[in-house]
Design an enzyme around this catalytic site. Structure first.
Site, PDB file in Angstrom:
ATOM      1  N   TYR A 171      38.320 -73.610  63.485  1.00  9.01           N
ATOM      2  CA  TYR A 171      39.089 -72.588  62.750  1.00  9.01           C
ATOM      3  C   TYR A 171      39.406 -73.096  61.351  1.00  9.01           C
ATOM      4  O   TYR A 171      40.540 -73.033  60.890  1.00  9.01           O
ATOM      5  CB  TYR A 171      40.393 -72.270  63.494  1.00  9.01           C
ATOM      6  CG  TYR A 171      40.232 -71.696  64.894  1.00  9.01           C
ATOM      7  CD1 TYR A 171      39.054 -71.077  65.300  1.00  9.01           C
ATOM      8  CD2 TYR A 171      41.282 -71.743  65.806  1.00  9.01           C
ATOM      9  CE1 TYR A 171      38.921 -70.537  66.573  1.00  9.01           C
ATOM     10  CE2 TYR A 171      41.166 -71.211  67.083  1.00  9.01           C
ATOM     11  CZ  TYR A 171      39.972 -70.615  67.460  1.00  9.01           C
ATOM     12  OH  TYR A 171      39.859 -70.076  68.725  1.00  9.01           O
ATOM     13  N   TRP A 174      31.703 -60.374  76.598  1.00  8.81           N
ATOM     14  CA  TRP A 174      32.405 -59.844  77.786  1.00  8.81           C
ATOM     15  C   TRP A 174      32.193 -58.348  77.986  1.00  8.81           C
ATOM     16  O   TRP A 174      32.426 -57.830  79.076  1.00  8.81           O
ATOM     17  CB  TRP A 174      33.893 -60.231  77.762  1.00  8.81           C
ATOM     18  CG  TRP A 174      34.069 -61.717  77.789  1.00  8.81           C
ATOM     19  CD1 TRP A 174      34.830 -62.469  76.957  1.00  8.81           C
ATOM     20  CD2 TRP A 174      33.430 -62.670  78.679  1.00  8.81           C
ATOM     21  NE1 TRP A 174      34.709 -63.820  77.257  1.00  8.81           N
ATOM     22  CE2 TRP A 174      33.856 -63.958  78.314  1.00  8.81           C
ATOM     23  CE3 TRP A 174      32.533 -62.555  79.748  1.00  8.81           C
ATOM     24  CZ2 TRP A 174      33.424 -65.123  78.970  1.00  8.81           C
ATOM     25  CZ3 TRP A 174      32.104 -63.704  80.400  1.00  8.81           C
ATOM     26  CH2 TRP A 174      32.547 -64.960  80.013  1.00  8.81           C
ATOM     27  N   GLY A 212      51.046 -70.263  72.500  1.00  9.01           N
ATOM     28  CA  GLY A 212      51.353 -71.633  72.906  1.00  9.01           C
ATOM     29  C   GLY A 212      50.154 -72.547  72.799  1.00  9.01           C
ATOM     30  O   GLY A 212      49.044 -72.110  72.490  1.00  9.01           O
ATOM     31  N   ASP A 213      50.419 -73.828  73.076  1.00 12.32           N
ATOM     32  CA  ASP A 213      49.375 -74.849  73.078  1.00 12.32           C
ATOM     33  C   ASP A 213      49.277 -75.379  74.505  1.00 12.32           C
ATOM     34  O   ASP A 213      50.224 -75.982  75.008  1.00 12.32           O
ATOM     35  CB  ASP A 213      49.767 -75.963  72.091  1.00 12.32           C
ATOM     36  CG  ASP A 213      48.682 -77.029  71.974  1.00 12.32           C
ATOM     37  OD1 ASP A 213      48.095 -77.414  73.012  1.00 12.32           O
ATOM     38  OD2 ASP A 213      48.422 -77.481  70.846  1.00 12.32           O
ATOM     39  N   PHE A 214      48.150 -75.139  75.162  1.00 11.46           N
ATOM     40  CA  PHE A 214      48.086 -75.486  76.597  1.00 11.46           C
ATOM     41  C   PHE A 214      48.042 -76.990  76.861  1.00 11.46           C
ATOM     42  O   PHE A 214      48.228 -77.408  77.997  1.00 11.46           O
ATOM     43  CB  PHE A 214      47.008 -74.709  77.354  1.00 11.46           C
ATOM     44  CG  PHE A 214      45.589 -74.728  76.807  1.00 11.46           C
ATOM     45  CD1 PHE A 214      44.957 -75.905  76.426  1.00 11.46           C
ATOM     46  CD2 PHE A 214      44.871 -73.526  76.744  1.00 11.46           C
ATOM     47  CE1 PHE A 214      43.651 -75.904  75.967  1.00 11.46           C
ATOM     48  CE2 PHE A 214      43.549 -73.513  76.274  1.00 11.46           C
ATOM     49  CZ  PHE A 214      42.941 -74.709  75.880  1.00 11.46           C
ATOM     50  N   HIS A 262      34.433 -76.307  79.200  1.00 14.69           N
ATOM     51  CA  HIS A 262      33.184 -76.786  78.564  1.00 14.69           C
ATOM     52  C   HIS A 262      33.398 -77.273  77.130  1.00 14.69           C
ATOM     53  O   HIS A 262      32.507 -77.884  76.560  1.00 14.69           O
ATOM     54  CB  HIS A 262      32.072 -75.719  78.651  1.00 14.69           C
ATOM     55  CG  HIS A 262      32.178 -74.609  77.666  1.00 14.69           C
ATOM     56  ND1 HIS A 262      31.151 -73.723  77.435  1.00 14.69           N
ATOM     57  CD2 HIS A 262      33.186 -74.229  76.842  1.00 14.69           C
ATOM     58  CE1 HIS A 262      31.507 -72.861  76.511  1.00 14.69           C
ATOM     59  NE2 HIS A 262      32.732 -73.134  76.132  1.00 14.69           N
ATOM     60  N   ASN A 316      24.519 -77.284  72.684  1.00 15.92           N
ATOM     61  CA  ASN A 316      25.392 -76.667  71.685  1.00 15.92           C
ATOM     62  C   ASN A 316      26.815 -77.193  71.787  1.00 15.92           C
ATOM     63  O   ASN A 316      27.492 -77.373  70.778  1.00 15.92           O
ATOM     64  CB  ASN A 316      25.368 -75.139  71.798  1.00 15.92           C
ATOM     65  CG  ASN A 316      26.031 -74.500  70.612  1.00 15.92           C
ATOM     66  OD1 ASN A 316      25.728 -74.855  69.465  1.00 15.92           O
ATOM     67  ND2 ASN A 316      26.977 -73.606  70.851  1.00 15.92           N
TER      68      ASN A 316
HETATM   69  N1  SAM Z   1      38.325 -67.605  76.999  1.00 11.45           N
HETATM   70  C1  SAM Z   1      37.704 -67.011  75.850  1.00 11.45           C
HETATM   71  C2  SAM Z   1      36.292 -66.541  76.168  1.00 11.45           C
HETATM   72  O1  SAM Z   1      35.684 -67.041  77.114  1.00 11.45           O
HETATM   73  O2  SAM Z   1      35.816 -65.663  75.455  1.00 11.45           O
HETATM   74  C3  SAM Z   1      37.677 -67.933  74.661  1.00 11.45           C
HETATM   75  C4  SAM Z   1      37.008 -69.261  74.851  1.00 11.45           C
HETATM   76  S1  SAM Z   1      37.017 -70.240  73.369  1.00 11.45           S
HETATM   77  C5  SAM Z   1      35.661 -71.229  73.580  1.00 11.45           C
HETATM   78  C6  SAM Z   1      38.364 -71.348  73.619  1.00 11.45           C
HETATM   79  C7  SAM Z   1      39.721 -70.725  73.409  1.00 11.45           C
HETATM   80  O3  SAM Z   1      40.741 -71.704  73.678  1.00 11.45           O
HETATM   81  C8  SAM Z   1      39.958 -70.248  71.987  1.00 11.45           C
HETATM   82  O4  SAM Z   1      40.459 -68.941  72.000  1.00 11.45           O
HETATM   83  C9  SAM Z   1      40.989 -71.226  71.448  1.00 11.45           C
HETATM   84  O5  SAM Z   1      41.813 -70.666  70.447  1.00 11.45           O
HETATM   85  C10 SAM Z   1      41.743 -71.598  72.689  1.00 11.45           C
HETATM   86  N2  SAM Z   1      42.421 -72.883  72.591  1.00 11.45           N
HETATM   87  C11 SAM Z   1      41.903 -74.043  72.136  1.00 11.45           C
HETATM   88  N3  SAM Z   1      42.817 -75.020  72.186  1.00 11.45           N
HETATM   89  C12 SAM Z   1      43.949 -74.466  72.692  1.00 11.45           C
HETATM   90  C13 SAM Z   1      45.238 -74.970  72.981  1.00 11.45           C
HETATM   91  N4  SAM Z   1      45.535 -76.243  72.765  1.00 11.45           N
HETATM   92  N5  SAM Z   1      46.149 -74.123  73.514  1.00 11.45           N
HETATM   93  C14 SAM Z   1      45.839 -72.817  73.728  1.00 11.45           C
HETATM   94  N6  SAM Z   1      44.626 -72.289  73.471  1.00 11.45           N
HETATM   95  C15 SAM Z   1      43.694 -73.096  72.955  1.00 11.45           C
HETATM   96  C1  ASE Z   2      32.573 -72.562  72.772  1.00 14.49           C
HETATM   97  C2  ASE Z   2      31.622 -71.597  73.022  1.00 14.49           C
HETATM   98  C3  ASE Z   2      30.662 -71.372  72.060  1.00 14.49           C
HETATM   99  C4  ASE Z   2      32.593 -73.298  71.602  1.00 14.49           C
HETATM  100  C5  ASE Z   2      31.633 -73.095  70.641  1.00 14.49           C
HETATM  101  C6  ASE Z   2      30.669 -72.100  70.865  1.00 14.49           C
HETATM  102  C7  ASE Z   2      29.557 -70.483  72.007  1.00 14.49           C
HETATM  103  C8  ASE Z   2      28.926 -70.704  70.807  1.00 14.49           C
HETATM  104  N1  ASE Z   2      29.613 -71.671  70.114  1.00 14.49           N
HETATM  105  O1  ASE Z   2      33.494 -72.796  73.714  1.00 14.49           O
HETATM  106  C9  ASE Z   2      29.137 -69.465  73.009  1.00 14.49           C
HETATM  107  C10 ASE Z   2      27.982 -69.934  73.838  1.00 14.49           C
HETATM  108  N2  ASE Z   2      26.772 -70.022  73.064  1.00 14.49           N
HETATM  109  C11 ASE Z   2      26.189 -71.212  72.823  1.00 14.49           C
HETATM  110  C12 ASE Z   2      24.963 -71.201  71.984  1.00 14.49           C
HETATM  111  O2  ASE Z   2      26.637 -72.234  73.278  1.00 14.49           O
END
Ligand code: SAM
Ligand code: ASE
Length: 346
Positions: free
Chosen positions: A148, A165, A236-238, A256, A303
């Site tokens: 970010y 989704w 929050g921050d998990f 992951h 990735n």
């Molecule tokens: N669960 C969603 C999905 O599958 O579409 C988003 C997955 S994304 C890879 C990871 C999410 O975890 C992001 O929205 C990010 O802002 C959140 N995240 C990362 N660190 C975090 C923290 N310390 N506390 C809360 N959320 C966090």
């Molecule tokens: C994450 C998921 C993704 C972090 C970075 C990411 C995806 C792309 N960049 O949690 C979605 C899945 N696609 C790929 C190519 O991994």
């Protein structure tokens, strides 16, 4: 005609070597607005008309459209004087910006971020770490600070997370009957896209999107409207803050991102906050037990190397983490699409 094998003629190698030509053709067509222009037009258009509409060269456009025909993204309608082009149903459904199943923003993120990170894949493999510093000049000490690195990048990432989704969400939330769980927290729930699918599938449940404050603000402002009554938010921050009590926690594409150690830390916290009889649902792209596939999960794991601190895992690896955190009765459901589901009980 007999088909040549891979040694007589290395078709596969040639396809892999030039696979990026396909990706780039897709990226450029989306970015230039080919599919949106053809959607807006009431009739098929010639290359010259598309070029005029997009402000692009006629020659370049003609070649791009022709390649899109080869990729079955466009249909060509030859007439006496010129070739006319229209979207295939697949392109209209997935490549136009306004379609409910649009992958437009995912394609943008692949084009503008992932493609650049993958420039450093060899370095990532050599060093065993993500490549933000090289690709974007940002320190990668805090993963999500790097991901970010600007508000604009955060929105782009949220749009990427959001789109899949609409395509795979229903399968993962209905892989198990989650109707007994009335209070559901989607940890790292991002834009709320999976929460929407979950709330739609379970009309008696309330789903709370738990995420970092600036993500929640953005989700409320741009992604989840007031009509979604059963979707709540929690900032929050998990890792740093206590988790609210719930009957079910969803962690979709969370583990992951992280090492085994951090994943266990998070799951242990989830287990401690979970109501007795409650559970946790992991949503991830599962690798086969012998690591033989699926190819998508194998590539996604690379990735994760380039972009995060984590990896894609096998079902048995998630089971081991869940069990170590104190969960039991682990069940695995593959969906046949990209993302699978793992349910465990407290
Ligand atoms: N669960 C969603 C999905 O599958 O579409 C988003 C997955 S994304 C890879 C990871 C999410 O975890 C992001 O929205 C990010 O802002 C959140 N995240 C990362 N660190 C975090 C923290 N310390 N506390 C809360 N959320 C966090
Ligand atoms: C994450 C998921 C993704 C972090 C970075 C990411 C995806 C792309 N960049 O949690 C979605 C899945 N696609 C790929 C190519 O991994």
């Amino acid at each position: 005609m007999s088909s040549l094998n891979d040694v007589e003629y290395p078709r596969r190698i040639l396809d892999y070597m030039e696979g990026f030509l396909v990706s780039k053709t897709l990226f450029a067509s989306c970015e230039l607005g080919v599919f949106d222009l053809l959607l807006a037009s009431e009739r098929p258009l010639s290359a010259a008309e598309v070029a005029r509409g997009l402000g692009t060269s006629e020659d370049g456009t003609e070649r791009l459209l022709s390649a899109c025909v080869g990729l079955q993204l466009l249909t060509s309608h030859p007439s006496d004087t010129e070739v006319l082009y229209s979207n295939t149903e697949m392109a209209e459904t997935y490549l136009t910006k306004s379609s409910p199943r649009s992958l437009y923003h995912s394609i943008q993120y692949n084009s503008k971020t992932i493609y650049l990170c993958w420039h450093y894949l060899s370095d990532a493999v050599r060093e065993g770490t993500n490549q933000y510093e090289k690709a974007f000049g940002v320190s990668s000490k805090d993963l999500f600070e790097a991901l970010y690195r600007s508000d604009e990048e955060m929105v782009k990432f949220m749009q990427l997370m959001n789109s899949i989704w609409n395509i795979c969400g229903k399968d993962v939330v209905t892989a198990f009957d989650l109707s007994p769980f009335k209070t559901i927290y989607d940890l790292g729930g991002c834009s709320g896209a999976l929460a929407k699918q979950c709330a739609a599938a379970y009309p008696d449940s309330t789903v709370t999107v738990f995420d970092l404050p600036k993500v929640v603000h953005m989700a409320k402002e741009h992604f989840v409207s007031a009509e979604h009554e059963r979707i709540l938010f929690h900032e929050g921050d998990f890792f740093k803050e206590p988790l609210p009590e719930a009957e079910l926690y969803i962690l979709a594409r969370i583990l992951h991102d992280w090492t085994d150690q951090r994943s266990l830390e998070l799951l242990t916290k989830v287990q401690q906050s979970c109501k007795p009889g409650g559970g946790v649902l992991l949503v991830e792209a599962l690798l086969h037990e012998d690591n033989s596939g699926p190819l998508t999960a194998q590539l996604y794991s690379l990735n994760m190397l380039v972009q995060t601190e984590g990896r894609e895992r096998k079902a048995s690896e998630y089971t081991a983490l869940l069990t170590a955190a104190g969960f039991s009765h682990v069940q695995v459901q593959r969906t046949g699409k990209i993302y699978d589901a793992v349910l465990a009980r407290k």
